[in-house]
Design a protein around this motif. Structure first.
Motif, PDB file in Angstrom:
ATOM      1  N   VAL A 101       0.899  -1.113   0.095  1.00 32.72           N
ATOM      2  CA  VAL A 101       0.083   0.234  -0.067  1.00 32.72           C
ATOM      3  C   VAL A 101       0.868   1.276  -0.033  1.00 32.72           C
ATOM      4  CG1 VAL A 101      -1.639   1.377   1.512  1.00 32.72           C
ATOM      5  CG2 VAL A 101      -1.771  -1.310   1.387  1.00 32.72           C
ATOM      6  N   ILE A 102       0.820   2.163  -0.946  1.00 28.36           N
ATOM      7  CA  ILE A 102       1.533   3.149  -0.817  1.00 28.36           C
ATOM      8  C   ILE A 102       0.646   4.295   0.058  1.00 28.36           C
ATOM      9  CG2 ILE A 102       2.256   5.457  -2.459  1.00 28.36           C
ATOM     10  CD1 ILE A 102       2.319   3.401  -4.652  1.00 28.36           C
ATOM     11  N   LYS A 103       1.296   4.518   1.217  1.00 27.20           N
ATOM     12  CA  LYS A 103       0.799   5.303   2.079  1.00 27.20           C
ATOM     13  C   LYS A 103       0.565   6.653   1.800  1.00 27.20           C
ATOM     14  CE  LYS A 103      -0.993   3.019   5.851  1.00 27.20           C
ATOM     15  NZ  LYS A 103      -2.474   3.142   5.995  1.00 27.20           N
TER      16      LYS A 103
ATOM     17  N   ILE B 221       2.249   9.726  -0.718  1.00 23.86           N
ATOM     18  CA  ILE B 221       3.173   9.847  -1.990  1.00 23.86           C
ATOM     19  C   ILE B 221       3.065  11.362  -2.080  1.00 23.86           C
ATOM     20  CG2 ILE B 221       1.297   9.545  -3.781  1.00 23.86           C
ATOM     21  CD1 ILE B 221       3.656   8.252  -5.498  1.00 23.86           C
TER      22      ILE B 221
ATOM     23  N   LYS C 189       0.364  10.686   7.742  1.00 22.51           N
ATOM     24  CA  LYS C 189      -0.259   9.317   7.662  1.00 22.51           C
ATOM     25  C   LYS C 189      -1.615   9.354   7.577  1.00 22.51           C
ATOM     26  CE  LYS C 189       3.666   6.863   9.310  1.00 22.51           C
ATOM     27  NZ  LYS C 189       4.013   5.899  10.066  1.00 22.51           N
TER      28      LYS C 189
ATOM     29  N   GLU D 224      -0.296   4.145 -13.583  1.00 17.67           N
ATOM     30  CA  GLU D 224       0.945   4.921 -13.015  1.00 17.67           C
ATOM     31  C   GLU D 224       1.065   6.306 -13.639  1.00 17.67           C
ATOM     32  OE1 GLU D 224       0.640   1.751 -13.680  1.00 17.67           O
ATOM     33  OE2 GLU D 224       1.506   0.485 -12.311  1.00 17.67           O
TER      34      GLU D 224
ATOM     35  N   LEU E 204      -0.904   8.681 -12.099  1.00 14.25           N
ATOM     36  CA  LEU E 204      -0.726   9.225 -10.607  1.00 14.25           C
ATOM     37  C   LEU E 204       0.729  10.013 -10.550  1.00 14.25           C
ATOM     38  CD1 LEU E 204      -1.099   5.773  -8.491  1.00 14.25           C
ATOM     39  CD2 LEU E 204      -2.732   7.722  -8.724  1.00 14.25           C
ATOM     40  N   ASN E 205       1.541   9.614 -11.495  1.00 15.73           N
ATOM     41  CA  ASN E 205       2.809  10.442 -11.642  1.00 15.73           C
ATOM     42  C   ASN E 205       2.350  12.115 -11.835  1.00 15.73           C
ATOM     43  OD1 ASN E 205       4.512   8.447 -10.875  1.00 15.73           O
ATOM     44  ND2 ASN E 205       5.020   7.912 -12.848  1.00 15.73           N
TER      45      ASN E 205
ATOM     46  N   LEU F  13       1.126  13.609  -8.961  1.00 14.98           N
ATOM     47  CA  LEU F  13       2.194  14.241  -8.174  1.00 14.98           C
ATOM     48  C   LEU F  13       2.784  15.636  -8.495  1.00 14.98           C
ATOM     49  CD1 LEU F  13       3.950  10.620  -7.146  1.00 14.98           C
ATOM     50  CD2 LEU F  13       2.475  12.145  -5.981  1.00 14.98           C
TER      51      LEU F  13
ATOM     52  N   MET G 129      -1.814  15.608  -2.971  1.00 12.62           N
ATOM     53  CA  MET G 129      -1.623  14.778  -2.133  1.00 12.62           C
ATOM     54  C   MET G 129      -2.334  13.284  -2.413  1.00 12.62           C
ATOM     55  SD  MET G 129       0.398  15.094   0.624  1.00 12.62           S
ATOM     56  CE  MET G 129       0.054  15.577   2.405  1.00 12.62           C
ATOM     57  N   LEU G 130      -1.559  12.480  -2.583  1.00  9.17           N
ATOM     58  CA  LEU G 130      -2.109  10.970  -2.604  1.00  9.17           C
ATOM     59  C   LEU G 130      -1.894  10.218  -1.388  1.00  9.17           C
ATOM     60  CD1 LEU G 130      -1.417  10.155  -6.408  1.00  9.17           C
ATOM     61  CD2 LEU G 130      -3.387  11.535  -5.636  1.00  9.17           C
ATOM     62  N   LYS G 131      -2.743   9.461  -0.895  1.00  6.43           N
ATOM     63  CA  LYS G 131      -2.497   8.530   0.432  1.00  6.43           C
ATOM     64  C   LYS G 131      -3.371   7.207   0.177  1.00  6.43           C
ATOM     65  CE  LYS G 131      -3.051  12.748   3.162  1.00  6.43           C
ATOM     66  NZ  LYS G 131      -3.997  13.311   3.881  1.00  6.43           N
ATOM     67  N   ASN G 132      -2.512   6.158   0.727  1.00  3.27           N
ATOM     68  CA  ASN G 132      -3.239   4.938   0.838  1.00  3.27           C
ATOM     69  C   ASN G 132      -3.513   4.351  -0.549  1.00  3.27           C
ATOM     70  OD1 ASN G 132      -2.892   4.455   3.475  1.00  3.27           O
ATOM     71  ND2 ASN G 132      -5.232   4.201   3.870  1.00  3.27           N
ATOM     72  N   ILE G 133      -2.606   4.314  -1.396  1.00  4.21           N
ATOM     73  CA  ILE G 133      -2.782   3.766  -2.551  1.00  4.21           C
ATOM     74  C   ILE G 133      -2.698   2.148  -2.546  1.00  4.21           C
ATOM     75  CG2 ILE G 133      -2.275   3.925  -5.200  1.00  4.21           C
ATOM     76  CD1 ILE G 133      -0.670   6.466  -4.324  1.00  4.21           C
ATOM     77  N   ILE G 134      -3.880   1.657  -3.156  1.00  7.56           N
ATOM     78  CA  ILE G 134      -3.834   0.116  -3.258  1.00  7.56           C
ATOM     79  C   ILE G 134      -4.124  -0.471  -4.473  1.00  7.56           C
ATOM     80  CG2 ILE G 134      -4.778  -1.860  -2.202  1.00  7.56           C
ATOM     81  CD1 ILE G 134      -5.202  -0.391   0.378  1.00  7.56           C
ATOM     82  N   ARG G 135      -3.485  -1.198  -5.017  1.00 12.58           N
ATOM     83  CA  ARG G 135      -3.679  -1.902  -6.495  1.00 12.58           C
ATOM     84  C   ARG G 135      -4.648  -3.034  -6.094  1.00 12.58           C
ATOM     85  NH1 ARG G 135      -0.838  -0.211 -10.896  1.00 12.58           N
ATOM     86  NH2 ARG G 135      -1.717  -1.375 -12.712  1.00 12.58           N
ATOM     87  N   GLN G 136      -5.744  -2.688  -6.683  1.00 10.67           N
ATOM     88  CA  GLN G 136      -6.859  -4.159  -6.573  1.00 10.67           C
ATOM     89  C   GLN G 136      -6.242  -4.919  -7.715  1.00 10.67           C
ATOM     90  OE1 GLN G 136      -8.604  -3.834  -4.214  1.00 10.67           O
ATOM     91  NE2 GLN G 136      -8.694  -1.357  -3.573  1.00 10.67           N
TER      92      GLN G 136
END
Lengths: 102, 396
Positions: free
Chosen positions: A71-73, A75, B3, B20, B23-24, B27, B32-39
């Motif tokens: 998980v990317i907490k 970034i 966090k 990806e 997302l880049n 950025l 601000m991105l948080k808690n990224i989960i790849r399903q």
């Protein structure tokens, strides 16, 4: 030509002046807490991201992190906090003798 | 590096081929991105600030990704919950408002220290000022003003203290006490109550007609109520104090042999419980037999609640040991004691400022174990009594 000179100059300065390498050289700084967290500074973006593998672009090549349940907490443009079970970290150097890639 | 998820973060799902890259780009734009989960290779979930949603959506469209918000921010969810329980929150708010409003009202006005008449006028004046239960405190003048107003508009009041305690007003009233008009007694003479020799004369009002050492009989005039002469003559209520010397004879008899009981200090206690009139000794069963001569003191404690007497009582009997001491007096001792008794008897007969001036033994004898004493007392006492003047008398 000038790039190469600049680079060697940086190496020389850090070597002589006892400056942390990540400050001048654009190398990543990794901080790991056990297998749980990986904090990467100075990355250049995500190349690939899945639950088992994260590939980060660096100024000089790639960083491949492998593990489970990633998980990317958090970034930020040059910072990243990865959470999960980290099994392996690997550098892939794309640098050719001819000069820095990109 | 934060966090934690903030209250305004929303959870979004991003679907597409080039996640990806997308997302880049985010950025680079400083999102601000948080808690990224790849399903799975084509979807990922992440948290972003809700204000960034539209920006991220635009970026995603450029990279052929699709974005949908799958969970609202905490803040939004909280607002929704508030709306659902609107009744409760409105009620709570109303309650607070009501409490504040009620606490700004006057609930009690109490007037202390005034007689009913003055209290009524004060209450009326207060109502004119607007101070009555149910009025709002903001509409009222400050206590000092109320004090002044009441003082100005109420007669017979020396001072009013206005105290405001929370929602209650207390008025302490000091009434004017005018000196009471002395009731003028009707004209009268002062006469002698009994036969006496005048000891001192003090005529406050009226004219004294006796002197010191005069002998007066009962009913004799001591101070005349008529004063002045000729056309200035008038009748006044005579007052004054005239002390006279009077005489009493006291006869006492004192037995020479007596028994006197004294307490020795030893005692036994017995406790008895009364239930519906039934006596239940609880402790000290043998107390009654402990001494030959005794004196019993009873202490009954009844339990009562308000006006009702409960059928329960606790009785403590104290048996005190008593010694009987026989007293055998000699004639002289008997005489002394008889004198004391006689003096006591005389004094208890006298009243007010009267006192014994002189005492004499008239006669004493001892017979049949008794002392008999006759005493003569010379007493100084007030001998005045009043005799009214009849109107007709004046003209004579």
């Amino acid at each position: 030509m000038f790039d190469r000179f600049k680079k060697s100059a940086k190496y020389w300065i850090t070597g002589k002046m006892n400056i942390p390498e990540d400050v001048l050289l654009e190398v990543p700084r990794l901080t790991m807490i056990g297998q749980l967290h990986l904090h990467v500074e100075n990355h250049r973006g995500i190349l690939h991201f899945s639950k088992d593998q994260v590939r980060l672009k660096l100024s000089n090549g790639e960083l491949i992190v492998e593990g489970k349940q990633f998980v990317i907490k958090n970034i930020l443009p040059d910072e990243l906090l990865l959470e999960g079970r980290i099994d392996e970290i690997r550098y892939v150097n794309s640098e050719s003798r001819g000069g820095a890639h990109e | 590096m934060n966090k934690k998820r903030g209250p305004s973060d929303v959870m979004i799902r991003i679907t597409g081929n080039a996640i990806e890259t997308c997302l880049n780009e985010c950025l680079k734009d400083g999102v601000m991105l948080k808690n990224i989960i790849r399903q799975d290779p084509f979807t990922a979930t992440l948290y972003i600030a809700s204000t960034d949603t539209s920006q991220v959506r635009e970026l995603a469209n450029d990279y052929e990704c699709h974005i949908e918000v799958i969970r609202d921010s905490l803040f939004e969810r909280y607002i929704r919950m508030l709306k659902k329980r609107a009744g409760f929150f409105v009620g709570a708010a109303l309650f607070c408002c009501l409490l504040i409003v009620l606490s700004q009202m006057v609930w009690k006005v109490e007037v202390q220290g005034a007689n009913p008449e003055i209290e009524r006028t004060i209450t009326e004046n207060l109502e004119k000022l607007g101070l009555k239960p149910g009025a709002f405190q903001i509409t009222l003048p400050p206590p000092e003003m109320i004090q002044k107003e009441i003082l100005d508009h109420t007669n017979g009041v020396t001072w009013v203290g206005v105290d405001k305690k929370g929602t209650a007003y207390y008025l302490n009233v000091a009434e004017q006490t005018l000196p009471e008009k002395e009731s003028q007694p009707p004209p009268r003479h002062i006469t002698a109550k009994k036969k006496a020799v005048i000891h001192s004369v003090y005529a406050e009002k009226g004219q004294a007609v006796v002197k010191r050492n005069d002998l007066v009989h009962e009913g004799d005039m001591l101070i005349s109520g008529f004063i002045g002469k000729g056309k200035y003559a008038k009748a006044v209520p005579a007052t004054g104090e005239i002390l006279g010397e009077t005489w009493y004879k006291v006869v006492v008899e004192v037995p020479m042999k007596r028994k006197v009981t004294t307490l020795t200090g030893a005692y036994e206690k017995q406790h008895v419980l009364y239930i519906f009139g039934l006596k239940l000794p609880v402790w000290g069963f043998t107390a009654a037999d402990a001494f030959q001569n005794f004196h019993v003191e009873e202490d009954l404690r009844q339990i009562s609640w308000r006006d009702y007497q409960l059928p329960l009582a606790w009785l403590t009997k104290t048996y005190e040991k008593v010694n009987e001491v026989p007293i055998d007096l000699s004639v002289e001792e008997g005489l002394e004691e008889a004198k004391e008794v006689a003096r006591f008897k005389m004094n208890s007969h006298l009243s007010g400022e009267a006192y014994i001036d002189e005492e004499k033994i008239l006669h004493s004898e001892s017979r049949d174990g008794k002392v008999k004493l006759e005493m003569h007392y010379q007493v100084i006492e007030d001998i005045t009594s009043e005799a009214p003047i009849i109107q007709g008398e004046m003209k004579e």
